[in-house]
Design a protein around this motif. Structure first.
Motif, PDB file in Angstrom:
ATOM      1  N   VAL A  36      -3.771  -9.688  -4.399  1.00  0.00           N
ATOM      2  CA  VAL A  36      -2.499  -8.860  -4.236  1.00  0.00           C
ATOM      3  C   VAL A  36      -2.712  -7.292  -4.458  1.00  0.00           C
ATOM      4  N   THR A  37      -2.408  -6.625  -3.790  1.00  0.00           N
ATOM      5  CA  THR A  37      -2.257  -5.133  -3.872  1.00  0.00           C
ATOM      6  C   THR A  37      -1.037  -4.726  -4.396  1.00  0.00           C
ATOM      7  N   PHE A  38      -0.805  -3.969  -5.216  1.00  0.00           N
ATOM      8  CA  PHE A  38       0.340  -3.308  -5.729  1.00  0.00           C
ATOM      9  C   PHE A  38       0.245  -1.879  -5.673  1.00  0.00           C
ATOM     10  N   ALA A  39       1.197  -0.948  -5.440  1.00  0.00           N
ATOM     11  CA  ALA A  39       1.370   0.701  -5.644  1.00  0.00           C
ATOM     12  C   ALA A  39       0.646   0.892  -6.933  1.00  0.00           C
ATOM     13  N   GLY A  40      -0.103   2.077  -6.834  1.00  0.00           N
ATOM     14  CA  GLY A  40      -0.452   2.605  -7.903  1.00  0.00           C
ATOM     15  C   GLY A  40      -2.123   2.343  -8.079  1.00  0.00           C
ATOM     16  N   GLY A  41      -2.824   1.700  -7.088  1.00  0.00           N
ATOM     17  CA  GLY A  41      -4.265   1.312  -7.157  1.00  0.00           C
ATOM     18  C   GLY A  41      -4.395   0.187  -8.111  1.00  0.00           C
ATOM     19  N   VAL A  66     -13.723  -9.828  -5.938  1.00  0.00           N
ATOM     20  CA  VAL A  66     -14.374  -8.538  -6.374  1.00  0.00           C
ATOM     21  C   VAL A  66     -14.692  -7.881  -5.319  1.00  0.00           C
ATOM     22  N   GLU A  67     -15.190  -8.509  -4.427  1.00  0.00           N
ATOM     23  CA  GLU A  67     -15.724  -7.832  -3.105  1.00  0.00           C
ATOM     24  C   GLU A  67     -14.503  -7.340  -2.298  1.00  0.00           C
ATOM     25  N   HIS A  68     -13.513  -8.050  -2.192  1.00  0.00           N
ATOM     26  CA  HIS A  68     -12.421  -7.788  -1.598  1.00  0.00           C
ATOM     27  C   HIS A  68     -11.654  -6.391  -2.247  1.00  0.00           C
ATOM     28  N   PHE A  69     -11.477  -6.397  -3.469  1.00  0.00           N
ATOM     29  CA  PHE A  69     -10.983  -5.086  -4.012  1.00  0.00           C
ATOM     30  C   PHE A  69     -11.982  -4.152  -4.171  1.00  0.00           C
ATOM     31  N   ARG A  70     -13.281  -4.200  -4.182  1.00  0.00           N
ATOM     32  CA  ARG A  70     -14.056  -3.094  -4.169  1.00  0.00           C
ATOM     33  C   ARG A  70     -14.126  -2.479  -2.800  1.00  0.00           C
ATOM     34  N   ALA A  71     -13.817  -3.259  -1.903  1.00  0.00           N
ATOM     35  CA  ALA A  71     -13.611  -2.633  -0.614  1.00  0.00           C
ATOM     36  C   ALA A  71     -12.801  -1.613  -0.285  1.00  0.00           C
ATOM     37  N   ASP A  72     -11.719  -1.549  -1.158  1.00  0.00           N
ATOM     38  CA  ASP A  72     -10.595  -0.877  -1.022  1.00  0.00           C
ATOM     39  C   ASP A  72     -10.812   0.395  -2.230  1.00  0.00           C
ATOM     40  N   ASP A  73     -11.054   1.831  -1.910  1.00  0.00           N
ATOM     41  CA  ASP A  73     -11.229   2.652  -2.532  1.00  0.00           C
ATOM     42  C   ASP A  73     -10.098   3.059  -3.893  1.00  0.00           C
ATOM     43  N   GLU A  74      -9.074   2.636  -3.030  1.00  0.00           N
ATOM     44  CA  GLU A  74      -7.559   2.843  -3.765  1.00  0.00           C
ATOM     45  C   GLU A  74      -7.579   2.127  -5.184  1.00  0.00           C
ATOM     46  N   ASP A 259      -9.534  -8.398 -17.153  1.00  0.00           N
ATOM     47  CA  ASP A 259      -9.126  -7.040 -16.408  1.00  0.00           C
ATOM     48  C   ASP A 259     -10.316  -6.435 -15.901  1.00  0.00           C
ATOM     49  N   TRP A 260     -10.481  -6.144 -14.771  1.00  0.00           N
ATOM     50  CA  TRP A 260     -11.626  -5.473 -14.273  1.00  0.00           C
ATOM     51  C   TRP A 260     -11.156  -3.968 -13.788  1.00  0.00           C
ATOM     52  N   ALA A 261     -12.150  -2.854 -14.144  1.00  0.00           N
ATOM     53  CA  ALA A 261     -12.044  -1.442 -13.853  1.00  0.00           C
ATOM     54  C   ALA A 261     -13.224  -1.072 -12.890  1.00  0.00           C
ATOM     55  N   ARG A 262     -12.752  -0.152 -11.935  1.00  0.00           N
ATOM     56  CA  ARG A 262     -13.816   0.074 -11.086  1.00  0.00           C
ATOM     57  C   ARG A 262     -14.636   1.357 -11.847  1.00  0.00           C
TER      58      ARG A 262
END
Length: 262
Positions: A36-41, A66-74, A259-262
């Motif tokens: 799921v992607t929410f507003a605000g990154g 992890v790869e799914h979310f890494r691919a979205d820079d936002e 929790d994971w943070a870029r």
């Protein structure tokens, strides 16, 4: 069946669906996962169950997420929401090895909404009200961050304002003393279910143990009853759990955020 068993079944069947994330900007399905992607990154991982996956299959699911979310820079941060009653061999190790850090476990509380409606009268000198304007929402968000001991994050307020603009049913409530916001929380009706969620409740430390949180919770419950809901669920810290237990809610399981943070 006991009340706890009945409530847990209702939780799994009614809440662990797309109804869990009505404010999502986007949802990608991968096997049992909803990414799921929410507003605000903010990213979020949830599921009804893991379909009997073994430890190797679960590790692969974590890698895909992890790869799914890494691919979205936002996306700057991701929460993987675990539940204590799930069959999930090796999930903790897989998450930690991929950079997730476990948070504090919370109790999943469920019970009749009517029990909270009479939780407490508003104490003298306190005002409880619903907020909708941008200034009030930003002030509430900052106060809640402070109450939780976190850095004020304007992105949280941005996401709340975005949701209010979409009209997804969320309500924001605050309690004030002498015009100062001292407690706040969200009300989240879950479309197509009997449930409403009571979330984000926090009170500034100097104003705790005065009945303010109880009054704020009661106000939210009455609003939900007026909207036709009958059951309430909440992920509760050790601070709020006893209040909800005294009102008839039952701890049916636990949930731990990773929790994971870029």
């Amino acid at each position: 069946m006991t009340d706890a068993t009945t409530y847990l079944h209702a939780y799994d069947e009614q809440l662990r669906t797309d109804a869990e994330t009505p404010s999502a900007v986007a949802v990608t399905r991968h096997g049992p996962l909803r990414l799921v992607t929410f507003a605000g990154g903010r990213g979020f991982v949830t599921y009804r169950d893991l379909g009997g996956a073994d430890a190797d299959a679960i590790r692969e699911l974590v890698e895909v997420a992890v790869e799914h979310f890494r691919a979205d820079d936002e996306i700057t941060r991701v929460e993987w929401k675990t539940r204590g009653h799930d069959e999930a061999p090796g999930l903790h190790d897989a998450l930690v090895s991929h950079g997730f850090e476990p948070g504090e476990p919370e109790s999943i509380m469920i019970g009749p909404l009517s029990a909270l409606a009479g939780l407490g009268e508003v104490p003298d000198g306190v005002t409880v009200r619903r907020v909708t304007t941008e200034g009030d929402v930003r002030a509430m968000s900052a106060m809640v961050d402070e109450a939780f001991g976190e850095r004020v994050d304007a992105r949280t307020a941005d996401a709340l304002l975005s949701r209010l603009a979409r009209g997804d049913g969320m309500e924001l409530w605050v309690a004030e003393v002498d015009g100062r916001m001292v407690s706040g929380g969200r009300l989240e009706p879950v479309p197509g279910t009997d449930f409403v969620g009571i979330w984000g409740g926090a009170t500034l430390e100097a104003f705790r143990h005065r009945g303010i949180y109880r009054a704020l919770t009661a106000a939210r419950a009455r609003s939900a009853l007026a909207g036709g809901k009958t059951l309430v669920h909440s992920d509760s810290t050790e601070g709020s759990r006893p209040i909800l237990e005294r009102s008839g809610l039952i701890a049916v399981s636990t949930t731990t955020p990773y929790d994971w943070a870029r």
